[in-house]
Design a protein around this motif. Sequence first.
Motif, PDB file in Angstrom:
ATOM      1  N   ASP A 122      32.504  40.877  59.188  1.00  0.00           N
ATOM      2  CA  ASP A 122      31.187  40.915  58.560  1.00  0.00           C
ATOM      3  C   ASP A 122      31.251  41.743  57.275  1.00  0.00           C
ATOM      4  N   PRO A 123      31.168  41.078  56.107  1.00  0.00           N
ATOM      5  CA  PRO A 123      31.244  41.813  54.840  1.00  0.00           C
ATOM      6  C   PRO A 123      30.158  42.888  54.700  1.00  0.00           C
ATOM      7  N   ALA A 124      28.999  42.673  55.295  1.00  0.00           N
ATOM      8  CA  ALA A 124      27.929  43.674  55.218  1.00  0.00           C
ATOM      9  C   ALA A 124      28.330  44.960  55.952  1.00  0.00           C
ATOM     10  N   LYS A 125      29.034  44.822  57.069  1.00  0.00           N
ATOM     11  CA  LYS A 125      29.501  46.004  57.806  1.00  0.00           C
ATOM     12  C   LYS A 125      30.523  46.768  56.974  1.00  0.00           C
ATOM     13  N   VAL A 126      31.411  46.039  56.326  1.00  0.00           N
ATOM     14  CA  VAL A 126      32.439  46.661  55.485  1.00  0.00           C
ATOM     15  C   VAL A 126      31.780  47.427  54.338  1.00  0.00           C
ATOM     16  N   GLU A 127      30.791  46.823  53.695  1.00  0.00           N
ATOM     17  CA  GLU A 127      30.096  47.490  52.592  1.00  0.00           C
ATOM     18  C   GLU A 127      29.331  48.717  53.083  1.00  0.00           C
ATOM     19  N   ALA A 128      28.751  48.634  54.279  1.00  0.00           N
ATOM     20  CA  ALA A 128      28.040  49.782  54.846  1.00  0.00           C
ATOM     21  C   ALA A 128      29.008  50.931  55.112  1.00  0.00           C
ATOM     22  N   ILE A 129      30.196  50.603  55.602  1.00  0.00           N
ATOM     23  CA  ILE A 129      31.216  51.635  55.845  1.00  0.00           C
ATOM     24  C   ILE A 129      31.599  52.299  54.525  1.00  0.00           C
ATOM     25  N   LYS A 130      31.846  51.495  53.496  1.00  0.00           N
ATOM     26  CA  LYS A 130      32.212  52.046  52.186  1.00  0.00           C
ATOM     27  C   LYS A 130      31.111  52.949  51.649  1.00  0.00           C
ATOM     28  N   GLY A 131      29.876  52.514  51.799  1.00  0.00           N
ATOM     29  CA  GLY A 131      28.750  53.319  51.328  1.00  0.00           C
ATOM     30  C   GLY A 131      28.664  54.656  52.042  1.00  0.00           C
ATOM     31  N   ARG A 132      28.897  54.634  53.356  1.00  0.00           N
ATOM     32  CA  ARG A 132      28.864  55.871  54.142  1.00  0.00           C
ATOM     33  C   ARG A 132      29.960  56.838  53.666  1.00  0.00           C
ATOM     34  N   VAL A 133      31.164  56.321  53.511  1.00  0.00           N
ATOM     35  CA  VAL A 133      32.289  57.161  53.074  1.00  0.00           C
ATOM     36  C   VAL A 133      32.061  57.674  51.654  1.00  0.00           C
ATOM     37  N   ASN A 134      31.613  56.800  50.771  1.00  0.00           N
ATOM     38  CA  ASN A 134      31.362  57.223  49.389  1.00  0.00           C
ATOM     39  C   ASN A 134      30.270  58.293  49.328  1.00  0.00           C
ATOM     40  N   GLY A 135      29.317  58.222  50.242  1.00  0.00           N
ATOM     41  CA  GLY A 135      28.281  59.246  50.303  1.00  0.00           C
ATOM     42  C   GLY A 135      28.838  60.590  50.735  1.00  0.00           C
ATOM     43  N   ILE A 136      29.800  60.561  51.631  1.00  0.00           N
ATOM     44  CA  ILE A 136      30.414  61.805  52.112  1.00  0.00           C
ATOM     45  C   ILE A 136      31.377  62.375  51.079  1.00  0.00           C
ATOM     46  N   LEU A 137      32.188  61.519  50.508  1.00  0.00           N
ATOM     47  CA  LEU A 137      33.232  61.965  49.566  1.00  0.00           C
ATOM     48  C   LEU A 137      32.801  61.731  48.121  1.00  0.00           C
ATOM     49  N   ARG A 138      31.627  62.175  47.790  1.00  0.00           N
ATOM     50  CA  ARG A 138      31.126  61.983  46.437  1.00  0.00           C
ATOM     51  C   ARG A 138      31.923  62.855  45.462  1.00  0.00           C
ATOM     52  N   ALA A 139      31.831  62.507  44.209  1.00  0.00           N
ATOM     53  CA  ALA A 139      32.673  63.131  43.185  1.00  0.00           C
ATOM     54  C   ALA A 139      32.524  64.643  43.114  1.00  0.00           C
ATOM     55  N   ASP A 140      31.303  65.167  43.258  1.00  0.00           N
ATOM     56  CA  ASP A 140      31.164  66.618  43.130  1.00  0.00           C
ATOM     57  C   ASP A 140      31.830  67.352  44.288  1.00  0.00           C
ATOM     58  N   TYR A 141      31.909  66.711  45.459  1.00  0.00           N
ATOM     59  CA  TYR A 141      32.626  67.303  46.589  1.00  0.00           C
ATOM     60  C   TYR A 141      34.130  67.306  46.312  1.00  0.00           C
ATOM     61  N   LEU A 142      34.640  66.224  45.774  1.00  0.00           N
ATOM     62  CA  LEU A 142      36.074  66.111  45.517  1.00  0.00           C
ATOM     63  C   LEU A 142      36.551  67.053  44.416  1.00  0.00           C
ATOM     64  N   LYS A 143      35.674  67.439  43.504  1.00  0.00           N
ATOM     65  CA  LYS A 143      36.077  68.298  42.394  1.00  0.00           C
ATOM     66  C   LYS A 143      36.632  69.641  42.858  1.00  0.00           C
ATOM     67  N   ARG A 144      36.313  70.044  44.089  1.00  0.00           N
ATOM     68  CA  ARG A 144      36.847  71.321  44.565  1.00  0.00           C
ATOM     69  C   ARG A 144      38.361  71.289  44.717  1.00  0.00           C
ATOM     70  N   PHE A 145      38.934  70.086  44.758  1.00  0.00           N
ATOM     71  CA  PHE A 145      40.386  69.948  44.869  1.00  0.00           C
ATOM     72  C   PHE A 145      41.054  69.842  43.502  1.00  0.00           C
ATOM     73  N   ASP A 146      40.274  69.688  42.470  1.00  0.00           N
ATOM     74  CA  ASP A 146      40.803  69.463  41.132  1.00  0.00           C
ATOM     75  C   ASP A 146      41.496  70.726  40.622  1.00  0.00           C
ATOM     76  N   LYS A 147      42.737  70.593  40.201  1.00  0.00           N
ATOM     77  CA  LYS A 147      43.527  71.730  39.725  1.00  0.00           C
ATOM     78  C   LYS A 147      43.447  71.888  38.202  1.00  0.00           C
ATOM     79  N   LYS A 148      42.775  70.958  37.517  1.00  0.00           N
ATOM     80  CA  LYS A 148      42.705  71.045  36.070  1.00  0.00           C
ATOM     81  C   LYS A 148      41.786  72.187  35.662  1.00  0.00           C
ATOM     82  N   PRO A 149      42.133  72.898  34.605  1.00  0.00           N
ATOM     83  CA  PRO A 149      41.228  73.958  34.115  1.00  0.00           C
ATOM     84  C   PRO A 149      39.969  73.348  33.531  1.00  0.00           C
ATOM     85  N   ASN A 150      38.861  74.079  33.616  1.00  0.00           N
ATOM     86  CA  ASN A 150      37.564  73.578  33.096  1.00  0.00           C
ATOM     87  C   ASN A 150      37.507  73.569  31.605  1.00  0.00           C
TER      88      ASN A 150
END
Length: 156
Positions: free
Chosen positions: A128-156
């Motif tokens: 079911d493509p709708a289930k797959v898209e719902a899963i992606k949306g859930r994960v993208n909501g959890i791992l949003r860009a501002d959360y991932l930036k804490r792992f970024d080693k580049k200087p500001n």
Amino acid sequence: MKRILTATVMTVMVFLLAACGAQKNDLDTGYGLVRQGDCAGAQVYLDNTIAQPRSAMDMAYAYFLKGRCAEQASDYETAYENFYAAKVLVCYAVSTSTHVNWDTYARSEYCQKIIPEKLEALSAKIGDPAKVEAIKGRVNGILRADYLKRFDKKPN
């Protein structure tokens, strides 16, 4: 006297090296349990790694192992969710890498080929493509860009 001192120093060194080697983190313990086929026992260690990761790659590998366990249990939606999270994290780590080396190339292979092929196969099993898209949306909501930036080693 020199022999006794040397023997004492060597004994202390052996104990110190053994103590250093004996220290495992949750990811190591979880990986060991997955290798032994104890996915149920590994879950708490993998969840702990995800909750308090040392790096994006530790978190990605914990999700990857959870995905393998879910796939073995024929829980394809959970497997897809975990592999997709692993892909997001690996691709993020590759895109923010400041030092390109062999490890970066290996991660890139997971980001661009290995995990996407796994996701495609799981998507077909979910059906079911709708289930797959719902899963992606859930994960993208959890791992949003501002959360991932804490792992970024580049200087500001």
